[in-house]
Design an enzyme around this catalytic site. Structure first.
Site, PDB file in Angstrom:
ATOM      1  N   ASP A 110       0.857  -1.183   0.000  1.00  0.00           N
ATOM      2  CA  ASP A 110       0.000   0.000   0.000  1.00  0.00           C
ATOM      3  C   ASP A 110       0.892   1.232   0.000  1.00  0.00           C
ATOM      4  OD1 ASP A 110      -1.873   1.948   0.226  1.00  0.00           O
ATOM      5  OD2 ASP A 110      -2.913   1.073   1.952  1.00  0.00           O
ATOM      6  N   GLY A 138      -5.945  10.010 -21.554  1.00  0.00           N
ATOM      7  CA  GLY A 138      -5.867   9.629 -22.961  1.00  0.00           C
ATOM      8  C   GLY A 138      -5.612   8.151 -23.108  1.00  0.00           C
ATOM      9  N   HIS A 139      -5.732   7.686 -24.347  1.00  0.00           N
ATOM     10  CA  HIS A 139      -5.413   6.311 -24.683  1.00  0.00           C
ATOM     11  C   HIS A 139      -4.685   6.302 -26.024  1.00  0.00           C
ATOM     12  CE1 HIS A 139      -7.081   3.954 -21.452  1.00  0.00           C
ATOM     13  NE2 HIS A 139      -8.189   4.669 -21.478  1.00  0.00           N
ATOM     14  N   ASP A 197       0.748   2.311 -27.662  1.00  0.00           N
ATOM     15  CA  ASP A 197       1.055   1.583 -26.433  1.00  0.00           C
ATOM     16  C   ASP A 197       2.318   0.732 -26.555  1.00  0.00           C
ATOM     17  OD1 ASP A 197      -1.062   2.597 -25.037  1.00  0.00           O
ATOM     18  OD2 ASP A 197      -2.279   0.783 -25.090  1.00  0.00           O
TER      19      ASP A 197
END
Length: 364
Positions: free
Chosen positions: A59, A124-125, A155
């Protein structure tokens, strides 16, 4: 013999897409990659992109979690993170902190827009990132809308591959200088770089902005896909005159004078129709029996299920099965330092944590 990256340690902060793919590439080549995931999170991105590495849950929002992660970073050669700019800094794990703990660290940052610029903090992608580079506009049929090329260009090609090149380059430099650095890998930069040849063609007056009208974008009738009698497709690419002549001879068009105009764009539409009519007379596999493996530059268009069974892929072991999941094998090949076969990714249990602490040299 372990892979060429054996002995290198990489900390990967769990993400999606290009970050995990880059981590997979390094793990495939023998690096000891440890994925840090938030409790209950995605881990190392599934059964394929997450292969060949362990995952520990930490964590990072808790001070003790950030310190645990920093202890691992202090033992690493490289780090991969794919958050928006500023997120790692807010977690207390930004480059300044990590490089202070480990001056030789190569700190890899994977984003769509990059660490600075007007869009750096926007969501964004892949489709958005390649849109501003010119690459998306160039892909598709003439007179139709641009076609997203899956997420290969942004990507994986422009993002993960360029991040891997950057990390390996910085690791080589760190071996000489003893100093680490930050690698800012932006998919916009990488996708633009992948377009270098097209920009070169355009500078020479050999490429038009209108998609579907050029040599390599489906505009040329001899560089395209064609439907066969069974609805399956062939991919044709005989650009060079001798390869084009081979295709003509094998499909019965050697004596048709119309096909002498290979490089005349004005003739391309009519020649496409004539060639399409010929190729529709047989099934894909019937044509492959005539054309595949010759200098006609023809291959069957295979789907995801067919590809692993193609004889060439079988001979080269291009695909492997890991825990029953068929997937691409590691690449490229090495003559001496051959990496181990990929393994399924796994969370670190109690026994694995003990081994991990020993291997990385960190305290409990």
């Amino acid at each position: 013999m372990p892979g060429p990256l054996a002995g290198f340690k990489v900390v990967e902060f769990a993400g999606i897409g290009p970050g995990p793919f880059c981590a997979m590439l390094l793990a495939d080549l023998g690096a000891d990659v440890l994925c840090i995931a938030r409790p209950g999170g995605q881990g190392a991105a599934g059964p394929v992109l997450g292969r060949s590495r362990q995952t520990v849950e930490i964590d990072l929002r808790q001070p003790e979690g950030a310190q645990q992660a920093l202890a691992l970073v202090a033992k690493a050669d490289a780090l991969i993170e794919g958050f928006r700019p500023g997120v790692m800094e807010r977690l207390g794990l930004g480059p300044d902190v990590c490089l202070a703990a480990n001056p030789r660290l190569v700190y890899g940052r994977m984003t769509g827009w990059g660490q600075h610029g007007p869009l750096a903090h926007a969501a964004g992608h892949d489709i958005n990132y390649i849109a501003i580079t010119g690459a998306l506009q160039a892909i598709g049929r003439r007179g139709e809308a641009p076609v997203p090329p899956l997420n290969y260009v942004g990507d994986f090609g422009g993002g993960a591959m360029l991040l891997a090149v950057g990390l390996l380059s910085a690791l080589l430099e760190a071996g000489r200088s003893g100093q680490g650095q930050v690698v800012d890998a932006a998919m916009t930069d990488g996708a633009a770089l992948l377009s270098a040849m097209m920009f070169g063609f355009k500078a020479q007056g050999q490429w038009r902005n209108e998609r579907g009208t050029n040599l390599l974008d489906g505009g040329a009738f001899f560089y395209d896909t064609y439907a066969c009698a069974d609805g399956r497709y062939l991919a044709l690419g005989p650009i060079e005159p001798q390869f084009y002549a081979e295709l003509r001879q094998r499909v019965g068009l050697a004596d048709d004078p119309d096909f002498d105009r290979q490089m005349d764009p004005r003739a391309w539409p009519a020649l496409r129709e004539k060639l399409a009519a010929v190729l529709r007379t047989r099934t894909r596999d019937e044509w492959c029996a005539v054309l595949e493996g010759t200098d006609a530059c023809v291959a069957p268009v295979l789907d995801w299920d067919e590809a692993p069974h193609h004889p060439h892929n079988v001979a080269r072991h291009t695909f492997v099965s890991v825990d029953g999941v068929v997937q691409p094998a590691p690449a490229p090949r090495f003559s001496r330092s051959t990496p181990d076969a990929p393994q399924a990714g796994r969370p670190a249990d109690v026994a694995a944590l003990a081994e991990l602490r020993r291997r990385w040299g960190v305290a409990d």
